[in-house]
Design a protein around this motif. Structure first.
Motif, PDB file in Angstrom:
ATOM      1  N   ILE A 227       7.501  -2.239   8.889  1.00 25.08           N
ATOM      2  CA  ILE A 227       6.372  -1.313   9.042  1.00 25.08           C
ATOM      3  C   ILE A 227       6.409  -0.270   7.920  1.00 25.08           C
ATOM      4  O   ILE A 227       5.388   0.066   7.318  1.00 25.08           O
ATOM      5  CB  ILE A 227       6.412  -0.662  10.443  1.00 25.08           C
ATOM      6  CG1 ILE A 227       5.984  -1.709  11.473  1.00 25.08           C
ATOM      7  CG2 ILE A 227       5.516   0.564  10.499  1.00 25.08           C
ATOM      8  CD1 ILE A 227       6.129  -1.273  12.899  1.00 25.08           C
ATOM      9  N   ILE A 228       7.609   0.197   7.585  1.00 26.62           N
ATOM     10  CA  ILE A 228       7.735   1.153   6.479  1.00 26.62           C
ATOM     11  C   ILE A 228       7.330   0.497   5.157  1.00 26.62           C
ATOM     12  O   ILE A 228       6.629   1.090   4.330  1.00 26.62           O
ATOM     13  CB  ILE A 228       9.181   1.690   6.387  1.00 26.62           C
ATOM     14  CG1 ILE A 228       9.473   2.548   7.618  1.00 26.62           C
ATOM     15  CG2 ILE A 228       9.402   2.463   5.110  1.00 26.62           C
ATOM     16  CD1 ILE A 228      10.824   3.192   7.616  1.00 26.62           C
ATOM     17  N   LEU A 229       7.728  -0.750   4.968  1.00 25.16           N
ATOM     18  CA  LEU A 229       7.391  -1.440   3.717  1.00 25.16           C
ATOM     19  C   LEU A 229       5.891  -1.640   3.587  1.00 25.16           C
ATOM     20  O   LEU A 229       5.321  -1.463   2.500  1.00 25.16           O
ATOM     21  CB  LEU A 229       8.105  -2.796   3.658  1.00 25.16           C
ATOM     22  CG  LEU A 229       9.580  -2.716   3.297  1.00 25.16           C
ATOM     23  CD1 LEU A 229      10.263  -4.041   3.577  1.00 25.16           C
ATOM     24  CD2 LEU A 229       9.754  -2.340   1.838  1.00 25.16           C
ATOM     25  N   GLU A 230       5.261  -2.006   4.711  1.00 22.38           N
ATOM     26  CA  GLU A 230       3.798  -2.177   4.674  1.00 22.38           C
ATOM     27  C   GLU A 230       3.135  -0.849   4.310  1.00 22.38           C
ATOM     28  O   GLU A 230       2.235  -0.793   3.477  1.00 22.38           O
ATOM     29  CB  GLU A 230       3.299  -2.695   6.024  1.00 22.38           C
ATOM     30  CG  GLU A 230       1.801  -2.928   6.096  1.00 22.38           C
ATOM     31  CD  GLU A 230       1.023  -1.671   6.422  1.00 22.38           C
ATOM     32  OE1 GLU A 230      -0.070  -1.497   5.837  1.00 22.38           O
ATOM     33  OE2 GLU A 230       1.495  -0.847   7.229  1.00 22.38           O
ATOM     34  N   ALA A 231       3.630   0.240   4.923  1.00 19.67           N
ATOM     35  CA  ALA A 231       3.078   1.559   4.616  1.00 19.67           C
ATOM     36  C   ALA A 231       3.290   1.891   3.142  1.00 19.67           C
ATOM     37  O   ALA A 231       2.402   2.438   2.482  1.00 19.67           O
ATOM     38  CB  ALA A 231       3.733   2.610   5.510  1.00 19.67           C
ATOM     39  N   SER A 232       4.474   1.498   2.612  1.00 18.47           N
ATOM     40  CA  SER A 232       4.756   1.767   1.201  1.00 18.47           C
ATOM     41  C   SER A 232       3.792   1.007   0.306  1.00 18.47           C
ATOM     42  O   SER A 232       3.261   1.550  -0.667  1.00 18.47           O
ATOM     43  CB  SER A 232       6.184   1.356   0.852  1.00 18.47           C
ATOM     44  OG  SER A 232       7.081   1.895   1.775  1.00 18.47           O
ATOM     45  N   LEU A 233       3.556  -0.276   0.632  1.00 22.98           N
ATOM     46  CA  LEU A 233       2.619  -1.064  -0.176  1.00 22.98           C
ATOM     47  C   LEU A 233       1.225  -0.458  -0.118  1.00 22.98           C
ATOM     48  O   LEU A 233       0.537  -0.339  -1.131  1.00 22.98           O
ATOM     49  CB  LEU A 233       2.574  -2.510   0.332  1.00 22.98           C
ATOM     50  CG  LEU A 233       3.724  -3.421  -0.072  1.00 22.98           C
ATOM     51  CD1 LEU A 233       3.526  -4.799   0.523  1.00 22.98           C
ATOM     52  CD2 LEU A 233       3.836  -3.519  -1.594  1.00 22.98           C
ATOM     53  N   SER A 234       0.798  -0.062   1.080  1.00 24.93           N
ATOM     54  CA  SER A 234      -0.523   0.530   1.227  1.00 24.93           C
ATOM     55  C   SER A 234      -0.596   1.863   0.498  1.00 24.93           C
ATOM     56  O   SER A 234      -1.608   2.211  -0.107  1.00 24.93           O
ATOM     57  CB  SER A 234      -0.855   0.742   2.707  1.00 24.93           C
ATOM     58  OG  SER A 234      -0.920  -0.500   3.362  1.00 24.93           O
ATOM     59  N   GLY A 239      -1.742  -2.608  -0.527  1.00 22.34           N
ATOM     60  CA  GLY A 239      -1.777  -3.156   0.818  1.00 22.34           C
ATOM     61  C   GLY A 239      -3.202  -3.435   1.267  1.00 22.34           C
ATOM     62  O   GLY A 239      -4.013  -3.988   0.522  1.00 22.34           O
ATOM     63  N   VAL A 240      -3.472  -3.027   2.498  1.00 23.36           N
ATOM     64  CA  VAL A 240      -4.808  -3.214   3.061  1.00 23.36           C
ATOM     65  C   VAL A 240      -5.795  -2.392   2.243  1.00 23.36           C
ATOM     66  O   VAL A 240      -5.523  -1.244   1.886  1.00 23.36           O
ATOM     67  CB  VAL A 240      -4.801  -2.753   4.527  1.00 23.36           C
ATOM     68  CG1 VAL A 240      -6.148  -3.014   5.155  1.00 23.36           C
ATOM     69  CG2 VAL A 240      -3.705  -3.447   5.294  1.00 23.36           C
ATOM     70  N   GLN A 241      -6.932  -3.010   1.926  1.00 23.40           N
ATOM     71  CA  GLN A 241      -7.875  -2.326   1.038  1.00 23.40           C
ATOM     72  C   GLN A 241      -8.826  -1.416   1.806  1.00 23.40           C
ATOM     73  O   GLN A 241      -9.158  -1.673   2.958  1.00 23.40           O
ATOM     74  CB  GLN A 241      -8.655  -3.371   0.238  1.00 23.40           C
ATOM     75  CG  GLN A 241      -7.782  -4.114  -0.753  1.00 23.40           C
ATOM     76  CD  GLN A 241      -7.050  -3.182  -1.714  1.00 23.40           C
ATOM     77  OE1 GLN A 241      -7.672  -2.536  -2.551  1.00 23.40           O
ATOM     78  NE2 GLN A 241      -5.726  -3.085  -1.591  1.00 23.40           N
ATOM     79  N   PRO A 243     -12.274   0.232   3.140  1.00 23.71           N
ATOM     80  CA  PRO A 243     -12.038   1.436   3.943  1.00 23.71           C
ATOM     81  C   PRO A 243     -11.123   1.214   5.147  1.00 23.71           C
ATOM     82  O   PRO A 243     -10.942   2.151   5.908  1.00 23.71           O
ATOM     83  CB  PRO A 243     -13.440   1.777   4.421  1.00 23.71           C
ATOM     84  CG  PRO A 243     -14.104   0.443   4.578  1.00 23.71           C
ATOM     85  CD  PRO A 243     -13.519  -0.445   3.534  1.00 23.71           C
ATOM     86  N   THR A 244     -10.533  -0.017   5.340  1.00 22.34           N
ATOM     87  CA  THR A 244      -9.705  -0.257   6.516  1.00 22.34           C
ATOM     88  C   THR A 244      -8.595   0.782   6.610  1.00 22.34           C
ATOM     89  O   THR A 244      -7.923   1.059   5.616  1.00 22.34           O
ATOM     90  CB  THR A 244      -9.065  -1.658   6.437  1.00 22.34           C
ATOM     91  OG1 THR A 244     -10.094  -2.583   6.116  1.00 22.34           O
ATOM     92  CG2 THR A 244      -8.417  -2.048   7.748  1.00 22.34           C
ATOM     93  N   ALA A 245      -8.453   1.355   7.786  1.00 18.66           N
ATOM     94  CA  ALA A 245      -7.452   2.407   7.965  1.00 18.66           C
ATOM     95  C   ALA A 245      -6.064   1.810   8.045  1.00 18.66           C
ATOM     96  O   ALA A 245      -5.821   0.884   8.799  1.00 18.66           O
ATOM     97  CB  ALA A 245      -7.751   3.189   9.235  1.00 18.66           C
ATOM     98  N   SER A 246      -5.161   2.324   7.203  1.00 23.42           N
ATOM     99  CA  SER A 246      -3.751   1.952   7.293  1.00 23.42           C
ATOM    100  C   SER A 246      -2.963   3.224   7.093  1.00 23.42           C
ATOM    101  O   SER A 246      -3.334   4.076   6.296  1.00 23.42           O
ATOM    102  CB  SER A 246      -3.426   0.922   6.207  1.00 23.42           C
ATOM    103  OG  SER A 246      -2.090   1.064   5.794  1.00 23.42           O
ATOM    104  N   TRP A 247      -1.880   3.382   7.831  1.00 25.42           N
ATOM    105  CA  TRP A 247      -1.130   4.643   7.774  1.00 25.42           C
ATOM    106  C   TRP A 247      -0.651   4.952   6.372  1.00 25.42           C
ATOM    107  O   TRP A 247      -0.703   6.083   5.919  1.00 25.42           O
ATOM    108  CB  TRP A 247       0.053   4.603   8.752  1.00 25.42           C
ATOM    109  CG  TRP A 247      -0.369   4.510  10.189  1.00 25.42           C
ATOM    110  CD1 TRP A 247      -1.633   4.712  10.665  1.00 25.42           C
ATOM    111  CD2 TRP A 247       0.446   4.210  11.314  1.00 25.42           C
ATOM    112  NE1 TRP A 247      -1.654   4.553  12.020  1.00 25.42           N
ATOM    113  CE2 TRP A 247      -0.382   4.234  12.451  1.00 25.42           C
ATOM    114  CE3 TRP A 247       1.795   3.910  11.480  1.00 25.42           C
ATOM    115  CZ2 TRP A 247       0.094   3.983  13.723  1.00 25.42           C
ATOM    116  CZ3 TRP A 247       2.270   3.661  12.750  1.00 25.42           C
ATOM    117  CH2 TRP A 247       1.430   3.706  13.870  1.00 25.42           C
TER     118      TRP A 247
END
Lengths: 296, 337
Positions: A227-234, A239-241, A243-247
């Motif tokens: 989850i931290i890595l995904e947040a780091s990529l975003s 990460g997720v582009q 306007p999709t909300a990502s932390w």
């Protein structure tokens, strides 16, 4: 005097004993509740979120949280630089974090179990190939590896899952291999061989059930890491582009205004902190209860 | 009892070769070799119990496992009921495993803790397609479970819910459910309390009579072997030093090692009269076994010849064989001691 009902009740299984141990750990139970709360938030986001996460309202640009001067109770945690409700975006962002975390762990654990069982039970060249591959992958810094893969594959939900799972399977693989090496020498494995059981039967039916608890425990703790890595990529924009909300991307969005509008970055950051902490504590509780080496 | 051998073992050898690190390989070091079983030949006749005794670490269990190909033999031949086991392909090996079974020493380690008794005991039927349906499987499992002395309502319990003796009964049920001909009993009672030992031994003898079984019974307990075996083989450091009918070997042992073993058995009828032959030193390491006769380092009768030349097993009549250079010198430890 002995209670008759107590005698006739069948003795509890190992799983029931472990579960009882786990339930005795209050902190772990509370953390599990927090994790489930986040999961419920993610599933029922459209019903819970007070506003649409992507509706912009430039009049509410950088509106502070409700308890700060200029805030409004209908926008509890304030708004970001485009006037979007931060609370609603955090609720929707939980979907991304939990979905990617769970999907990566699922893919990685499945691959890790197959690879680890094969390496640990079959030994020989299979073990050499898999173990060297694991060593090579461990040599790469995780985030840089993922950034490289994202740059090659381009952004997108599936690509994030692949980019993280590419390396994540190494962790369950090493755990499974080690446990398999120890378990394959057990007499009950030899007994199954003496009965004429195939290698597939021995790996899946005899060994796997006995090594599953440490794997589940490790996977749970690793999910927090993913989850931290995904947040780091975003955060890095890979990460997720929008306007999709990502932390991760929400923290990144607020970076430019961190001094004057601290709430834009802080609340999604706290959401990451809370979920990751809860998963870790719950995972450690699971480990203490289910991994026999941590008993006593 | 028929004299036709059910199992024939010829020159069976099992060496474990140690692994070398890359550095050791570059330095051209030779791998260490554990000579667990060397050049063992024996026969087990249909319907008999062959006892195999020896100290721990002498290779008894390895021999039992090598016969079943649980550990792949290094060389030698095993023939079971006219079929050569050592060269069988995996499919044929699976078939023969239905007929050759093993009962393990440790009833705690030999049952999978995550499977119920019904699953453990029913596994051979599933693997060999011996049950026509789930009901048939259950019925067969209940039949054998009741035969070995457990109750049908205990079938869905897990191994940790049973005592050591009960677990060993489960292990026996698992070995017998596929209706085998030959069973390796690898110290099946040495992990149990003495009172339970007798029950399990009686059960094994009853089952042998009912099902026409043949046992290779491995033990370090001479009194157990003396009670149930028809013939006995004595093992020392991977070799069989003496073999023959149980009465002949145990009452008139010819090999100095067997003599020393026998002198260690307490004699209830003549307490204090027993002549004890104490062996000095430990069992030599199978990594570096002594030259010549392997027993010479601890043998009180050893002469120079024993250090250089390995003795050949000699027929002493009546199926009694022993391997010692000084067999014919009418020497006995029990008299000289």
């Amino acid at each position: 005097m002995t209670n008759v009902a107590e005698i006739s009740r069948p003795p509890e299984t190992i799983f029931q004993q472990n579960l009882r141990n786990f339930m005795g750990n209050r902190l772990a139970v509370a953390s599990t509740a927090v994790v489930f709360l986040f999961i419920l938030l993610a599933i029922f986001a459209p019903l819970i979120a007070p506003h649409d996460p992507n509706t912009t309202d430039l009049f509410r640009r950088l509106q502070p949280p409700a308890w700060v001067e200029g805030g409004e109770w209908s926008y509890l945690l304030g708004c970001d630089q485009l006037g979007r409700d931060i609370l609603s975006r955090i609720i929707y962002g939980a979907r991304i974090s939990i979905f990617i975390g769970a999907a990566v762990i699922l893919v990685a654990t499945t691959i890790g179990i197959i690879a680890g069982l094969s390496a640990g039970y079959l030994r020989g060249w299979v073990d050499v190939v898999i173990s060297r591959l694991v060593d090579i992958l461990l040599g790469f810094p995780y985030l840089i590896f993922a950034i490289g893969l994202m740059a090659m594959m381009g952004p997108g939900l599936i690509n994030i899952i692949l980019a993280l799972a590419y390396k994540e399977w190494v962790i369950p693989c090493r755990v499974v291999r080690g446990e398999t090496l120890a378990t394959r020498e057990q007499e009950y494995v030899e007994a199954a061989r003496a009965l004429g059981a195939s290698r597939k039967h021995i790996m899946i039916k005899e060994i796997l059930p006995n090594i599953l608890s440490p794997v589940v425990v490790v996977s749970t703790i690793r999910m927090a890491h993913v989850i931290i890595l995904e947040a780091s990529l975003s955060f890095l924009g890979l990460g997720v582009q929008p306007p999709t909300a990502s932390w991760g991307s929400m923290v990144s969005d607020g970076r430019a205004f961190i001094l004057e509008s601290w709430w834009v970055s802080t609340f999604p950051g706290l959401a990451i902190l809370l979920l990751v902490l809860a998963i870790n504590v719950a995972g450690q509780g699971l480990r203490d209860a289910f991994d026999p080496r941590f008993h006593e | 009892m028929s004299t036709e051998p059910l199992l024939k073992v010829e020159n069976l050898t099992k060496h474990y070769v140690g692994r070398l690190s890359l550095a050791q390989r570059l330095a051209r070091e030779k791998p260490s070799v554990v000579r667990a079983v060397s050049d063992v030949s024996l026969e087990v006749r249909k319907g008999e119990i062959l006892g195999l005794i020896g100290e721990s670490g002498c290779g008894k269990s390895t021999l039992g496992r090598a016969i079943l190909r649980l550990h792949e033999p290094t060389s030698g031949r095993v023939t079971f009921d006219g079929q050569e086991v050592t060269t069988l392909d995996p499919m044929a090996l699976k078939d023969i495993r239905r007929r050759m079974q093993i009962i393990f020493q440790d009833p705690y380690a030999s049952l999978n803790p995550r499977r119920t008794v019904a699953e453990i005991v029913g596994l051979p039927l599933k693997l060999h397609d011996l049950a026509t349906s789930a009901d048939d499987l259950r019925a067969k499992v209940i039949a054998i479970i009741e035969r070995i002395g457990l109750k049908a309502n205990q079938l869905d319990r897990y191994p940790h819910q049973f005592s050591g003796g009960q677990r060993q009964r489960i292990g026996i049920a698992r070995a017998l459910i596929s209706n085998p001909d030959f069973i390796v009993c690898d110290e099946p009672v040495s992990a149990l309390d003495v009172s339970i030992q007798a029950q399990i031994i009686e059960l094994l003898l009853e089952l042998k009579r009912e099902m026409g079984l043949t046992y290779l019974f491995i033990s370090h307990d001479i009194s157990v072997i003396g009670y149930l075996a028809d013939r006995v083989a004595v093992m020392y450091l991977g070799e069989i030093v003496e073999m023959g009918p149980v009465d002949a070997v145990l009452s008139a042992p010819r090999h100095p090692y067997t003599q020393s073993l026998m002198s260690a058995v307490p004699d209830v009828d003549h307490p204090g009269h027993a002549q004890r032959v104490r062996l000095t030193g430990d069992l030599p390491s199978p990594l570096d076994p002594p030259s010549g006769c392997k027993f010479h380092t601890r043998c009180p009768l050893a002469v120079d010849r024993c250090r250089s030349e390995a003795p050949i097993s000699e027929d002493l009549g009546g199926g009694h064989r022993a391997a010692c250079h000084r067999l014919h010198e009418k020497l006995s430890l029990l008299e000289t001691a």
